[in-house]
Design a protein around this motif. Sequence first.
Motif, short mmCIF file in Angstrom:
data_model
loop_
_atom_site.label_atom_id
_atom_site.label_comp_id
_atom_site.label_asym_id
_atom_site.label_seq_id
_atom_site.Cartn_x
_atom_site.Cartn_y
_atom_site.Cartn_z
N SER A 1 -9.07 61.08 20.42
CA SER A 1 -8.03 60.46 20.79
C SER A 1 -7.02 61.37 21.86
N ARG A 2 -6.70 60.92 22.96
CA ARG A 2 -5.77 61.84 23.61
C ARG A 2 -4.48 62.18 22.92
N ALA A 3 -4.12 61.23 21.92
CA ALA A 3 -3.09 61.61 20.89
C ALA A 3 -2.99 62.93 20.24
N ASN A 4 -4.40 63.20 20.14
CA ASN A 4 -4.72 64.53 19.16
C ASN A 4 -4.08 65.50 19.46
N ARG A 5 -3.72 65.93 21.00
CA ARG A 5 -3.25 67.15 21.15
C ARG A 5 -1.84 67.30 20.53
N TYR A 6 -1.08 66.08 20.45
CA TYR A 6 0.37 66.30 20.13
C TYR A 6 0.11 66.40 18.43
N TRP A 7 -0.87 66.01 17.76
CA TRP A 7 -0.87 66.67 16.38
C TRP A 7 -1.18 68.17 16.42
N LEU A 8 -2.05 68.41 17.19
CA LEU A 8 -2.31 69.89 17.22
C LEU A 8 -1.14 70.67 17.62
N THR B 1 -5.30 57.45 13.68
CA THR B 1 -4.47 58.25 13.43
C THR B 1 -4.90 59.10 12.15
N ALA B 2 -5.48 58.34 11.01
CA ALA B 2 -6.20 58.80 9.88
C ALA B 2 -6.99 60.03 10.32
N LYS B 3 -7.84 59.54 11.26
CA LYS B 3 -9.11 60.69 11.75
C LYS B 3 -8.25 61.76 12.42
N ALA B 4 -7.25 61.65 13.19
CA ALA B 4 -6.42 62.55 14.16
C ALA B 4 -5.90 63.44 13.04
#
Lengths: 297, 272
Positions: free
Chosen positions: A134-141, B4-7
């Motif tokens: 997901s493009r939201a991944n970067r914020y998690w990172l 979200t869980a995956k991320a």
Amino acid sequence: MRNLNYPGYAAVQSHGLIWAYRWLIARRLSQLGILAAFLLGPWFGIWFVKGNLNSSITLDVLPLTDPYLFLQSLLASFSMTTDMIIGAVIVTVFYMVVGGRVYCSWVCPINIVTDAASWIRTRLNIKGVGTGLSRANRYWLLLLTLVLAVATGTIAWEHVNPVSVVNREIVFGLSSMWLVLLAIFIFDLIISKSGWCGRLCPVGAFYSIVGKLSVLRVDAVNRDKCDDCMDCFAVCPEPQVIKPALKGKQSGHGSMIMSGNCTNCGRCLDVCNKEVFGFSNRFGNNAKQSSTMEIRS
Amino acid sequence: MLTTAKALGGTALLGAGLTLYSRQAASLPPTAIRPPGALPEKAFLANCVRCGLCVRDCPYDTLKLAEFASDVATGTPYFTARDTPCEMCEDIPCVNACPSGALDKALTDIDESRMGLAVIVDQETCLNYLGLRCDVCYRVCPLINKAISLDLQHNRRTQKHALFIPVVHSDSCTGCGKCEKSCVLDEAAIKVMPLSLAKGELGKHYRLGWKEKQRAGESLVSPDAPHEFNLPEGYRYDYPDKGLIKENKLQQQPFSSNPLDTLNRRESEAQR
């Protein structure tokens, strides 16, 4: 009948090659120019700017510090010097004016590689394996790197950060960065579209947040002229940001691209045959079209 | 939800990997020496922004930036003494160039820097230990006679020559590495090591009696009991100073050159 060979073909046909690549050329000049400025010292002994993108000193007076790195160092050490604060404030203010992710599209050396991967992907019509990233991944990172700074008490992300590794190793004449570039190139080419810059890179995520309220914006000022050729979507590294501005007239959305993810790269301006897009400032979003203006290169 | 869980899962995994890697990357190899004024390694890795300004301002190209995925933390400055030692510039340009405080500006006198500590790691090959007069490490030391001195000892192999043993003094050695660089052996017998490796440390409760005595002006434990020596008549022994003392008032030799005198002495004394 329009030739749909590649995105931007129509613009090349009607306005010429240079025109259809004007912003791209400007960006490459900017990216390479910044590297050249850093290399003037070690190569020719002209010390215009010393250091690298993490922190530098220009003409022995102007300190510049990457605010993202500043934040990590602050979280890791809970101490900071005046030089670093001044440098980080200058850079932050600059990107809040011109757009946070201008760092990505006009400065970051990795952009050249990911753009190349994207270009080949389009030409060869590679669909890729897709990772569901997901493009939201970067914020998690981004969050992860900040948490790690606190948890490890060191700037953990800097051990591996490709953005600073590539810039530093070019400027200081080291060569391990080719591994990093190759990995990112293959990842973007085969595995995930805009995978690095658009989905993973926490540096870009940080600058997205800096650019949330930035002044300089891309404006679909002539959106009425759009003929749905989809070229802008095809070249845009963050295509999701275009739609509300370009197609949101009925839903009352302003014509300006307000997402912090927009990199202000100007490729949509390049490829649009109908000159739908222009650069503008955010304060004109709700005003009449006449108050917005295109800044020509 | 699933996304979200995956991320989150992916991020956690990456975080674990990065933590492990950063831990490994933070283990500085002993041959890599930090520039003068560098904070302790962990604080250094929290403060250093990997900008390379110290490297740029090093006039002797001593400092290097660590390459990605090398054994020194990516992008941090270091030098290898055996290749290029620190020349100990008086104006300390590397520290002045540092914007982040990772190289501490409090260091204004280069002689006070502690980049590491020189150690004679091999007494079996050091030429001076072998009884030769190499002395190179001693001669090149910027703080000659303070950081390295030569200790005169008896050469027990030849029985008639001297050994000039190089001795490093941690209260003066800056760890610049000039000794290691100039050691004439194929593999240096003197090496600069991180202080944590090179220095021993006494237990906190240890007190050195002679130092305490010197400080206090007298022994802190009960006064030294006079030692009783079982000596022949007319002899005294002064331990700290003169050694065996023959008292002048003794006129005759304790033993006659004639052994019979000694054999008969007890008898004659008894008779007397």
